[in-house]
Design a protein around this motif. Structure first.
Motif, PDB file in Angstrom:
ATOM      1  N   UNK A   1       0.854  -1.193   0.000  1.00 48.96           N
ATOM      2  CA  UNK A   1       0.000   0.000   0.000  1.00 48.96           C
ATOM      3  C   UNK A   1       0.892   1.246   0.000  1.00 48.96           C
ATOM      4  N   UNK A   2       0.451   2.276  -0.706  1.00 41.72           N
ATOM      5  CA  UNK A   2       1.184   3.542  -0.717  1.00 41.72           C
ATOM      6  C   UNK A   2       1.096   4.167   0.667  1.00 41.72           C
ATOM      7  N   UNK A   3       1.940   5.167   0.896  1.00 43.99           N
ATOM      8  CA  UNK A   3       1.758   5.904   2.149  1.00 43.99           C
ATOM      9  C   UNK A   3       0.413   6.634   2.072  1.00 43.99           C
ATOM     10  N   UNK A   4      -0.068   7.144   3.205  1.00 40.65           N
ATOM     11  CA  UNK A   4      -1.382   7.800   3.233  1.00 40.65           C
ATOM     12  C   UNK A   4      -1.277   9.240   2.752  1.00 40.65           C
ATOM     13  N   UNK A   5      -2.220   9.643   1.922  1.00 42.44           N
ATOM     14  CA  UNK A   5      -2.311  11.031   1.462  1.00 42.44           C
ATOM     15  C   UNK A   5      -3.601  11.599   2.080  1.00 42.44           C
ATOM     16  N   UNK A   6      -3.452  12.636   2.930  1.00 38.16           N
ATOM     17  CA  UNK A   6      -4.624  13.144   3.642  1.00 38.16           C
ATOM     18  C   UNK A   6      -5.057  14.495   3.070  1.00 38.16           C
ATOM     19  N   UNK A   7      -6.341  14.744   3.082  1.00 32.80           N
ATOM     20  CA  UNK A   7      -6.908  15.995   2.598  1.00 32.80           C
ATOM     21  C   UNK A   7      -8.222  16.260   3.341  1.00 32.80           C
ATOM     22  N   UNK A   8      -8.549  17.522   3.519  1.00 29.77           N
ATOM     23  CA  UNK A   8      -9.800  17.868   4.209  1.00 29.77           C
ATOM     24  C   UNK A   8     -10.829  18.326   3.182  1.00 29.77           C
ATOM     25  N   UNK A   9     -12.079  17.918   3.352  1.00 29.81           N
ATOM     26  CA  UNK A   9     -13.153  18.448   2.521  1.00 29.81           C
ATOM     27  C   UNK A   9     -13.410  19.905   2.925  1.00 29.81           C
ATOM     28  N   UNK A  10     -13.892  20.679   1.973  1.00 30.92           N
ATOM     29  CA  UNK A  10     -14.077  22.106   2.238  1.00 30.92           C
ATOM     30  C   UNK A  10     -15.190  22.310   3.274  1.00 30.92           C
ATOM     31  N   UNK A  11     -15.115  23.423   3.989  1.00 29.53           N
ATOM     32  CA  UNK A  11     -16.134  23.694   5.003  1.00 29.53           C
ATOM     33  C   UNK A  11     -17.454  24.011   4.310  1.00 29.53           C
ATOM     34  N   UNK A  12     -18.573  23.666   4.985  1.00 23.49           N
ATOM     35  CA  UNK A  12     -19.908  23.919   4.440  1.00 23.49           C
ATOM     36  C   UNK A  12     -20.175  25.424   4.494  1.00 23.49           C
ATOM     37  N   UNK A  13     -20.278  26.097   3.341  1.00 18.50           N
ATOM     38  CA  UNK A  13     -20.437  27.558   3.289  1.00 18.50           C
ATOM     39  C   UNK A  13     -21.772  27.986   3.891  1.00 18.50           C
ATOM     40  N   UNK A  14     -22.762  27.122   3.838  1.00 18.23           N
ATOM     41  CA  UNK A  14     -24.093  27.525   4.308  1.00 18.23           C
ATOM     42  C   UNK A  14     -24.188  27.413   5.833  1.00 18.23           C
ATOM     43  N   UNK A  15     -23.266  26.693   6.423  1.00 13.74           N
ATOM     44  CA  UNK A  15     -23.379  26.451   7.899  1.00 13.74           C
ATOM     45  C   UNK A  15     -23.137  27.744   8.666  1.00 13.74           C
TER      46      UNK A  15
END
Lengths: 215, 139
Positions: A201-215
């Motif tokens: 398995x490759x090393x882990x690549x992490x990313x965050x989903x964008x914040x909810x603009x309507x919240x």
């Protein structure tokens, strides 16, 4: 007749180590021998059988020899052989088992690139390239070598620790319905169905989903 | 299935190939590699080769090792089931044999007959990865 007397101990563990069809011959020094041992290498194509000396690995003191160039046709099989010599005495020729580049190579993990939106992440996977003689030579992806190449992809929600697994044949994956503003980590592995081969398995690549603009 | 043949062979490949000391002759690869066969001839050659292995190879591959013998017989059984399917194609004329495939197969038989039966059978068995790599290669 100048023939060297052969009662020197044999090199051991003679084998090919291959990654992405970079095929390197490795061996261990004969037992109980110190420095100064020199080695000779020859190889042959199975079915042809004529032994060919590898001149760049003649009288070397290291215990490996790159035969990628000589074994680059992966529709063939090969043998290689090593002889050890010291002070005019030398060992027998010690042979590898039959080497089949297509089935005996190891494959590196794919390169993973990720991007995200509010509720999804997009994953692009790139399989490694087959070894090539020089940077100028045309690249051949292992996808072209192995028609049955697939990817196993793992996606981890860092907050909930929930993990999904996907098995895909093409090299792109979009994971929908995710939580906004959340970190996800992706790792992927190559799986060839025939012949049966797995990369790590490759090393882990992490990313965050964008914040909810309507919240 | 072919995958079963592949995994069965992988388990005994080193053992079988070590029993074949002859480097200068290949049953399947020389002088004309299987990989040079036209795609239109693939079915016919595959059909011929499956008959060849069932009729001329497996029965002559007994070893002193029970585990190896069991693997050989399971490979042989898989060959029989694949051959049955190929036989149907042949009977429905979907597996035409042209001159080139006939010549190619005759070359394989000639290579086989250059050795005594046991050596030829063991060498052919040791070359199963050549056959499988060729079969699984995209046309």
């Amino acid at each position: 007749s100048g023939e060297l007397h052969c009662s020197f101990p044999n090199p051991r563990n003679v084998r090919f180590e291959s990654i992405n069809m970079k095929n390197v011959l490795h061996w261990s020094a004969p037992e109980g021998t110190g420095d100064g041992v020199l080695y000779k290498v020859k190889y042959s194509v199975y079915g042809v059988g004529k032994w060919i000396r590898k001149t760049e690995c003649r009288n070397i003191n290291r215990t490996w020899c790159d035969l990628s160039n000589e074994t680059s046709d992966y529709e063939e099989q090969y043998y290689a052989s090593i002889k050890a010599c010291l002070n005019g005495m030398c060992s027998d020729w010690m042979e590898t088992t039959r080497f089949n580049p297509l089935t005996d190579t190891k494959i590196d993990p794919p390169v993973v690139s990720v991007s995200s939106t509010e509720k999804s992440i997009s994953i692009i996977l790139t399989a490694p390239e087959k070894w090539k003689r020089s940077p100028e030579e045309e690249s051949v992806s292992l996808v072209q070598v192995y028609p049955g190449l697939q990817y196993n992809v793992s996606v981890l929600n860092k907050k909930t620790k929930k993990r999904w697994f996907f098995s895909i044949s093409n090299n792109t994956l979009v994971v929908p319905w995710l939580e906004p503003g959340t970190a996800y980590c992706v790792s992927a592995q190559i799986h060839v169905t025939t012949p049966l081969l797995y990369s790590g398995f490759s090393k882990e690549y992490c990313i965050a989903t964008l914040k909810d603009k309507t919240a | 299935s072919v995958a079963e043949i592949r995994s069965g062979f992988t388990a005994i490949k080193a053992n079988i190939q070590a029993r074949d000391p002859i480097r200068t002759l290949s049953i399947l690869s020389y002088p004309h590699s299987l990989h040079k066969v036209k795609s239109s001839d693939r079915c016919c050659i595959t059909h011929h080769l499956f008959n060849f292995y069932v009729d001329k190879v497996f029965k002559h591959c007994k070893t002193e090792d029970l585990y190896v013998n069991r693997k050989i017989s399971s490979i042989a059984n898989s060959f029989l089931s694949v051959r049955r399917r190929l036989q149907q194609c042949h009977e429905q004329n979907q597996c035409m044999c042209g001159q080139e495939s006939t010549e190619k197969f005759n070359q394989i038989l000639a290579n086989y007959e250059r050795l005594n039966v046991t050596s030829a059978a063991m060498k052919s068995l040791g070359e199963l990865d050549i056959l499988l790599n060729w079969m699984e290669k995209s046309p």
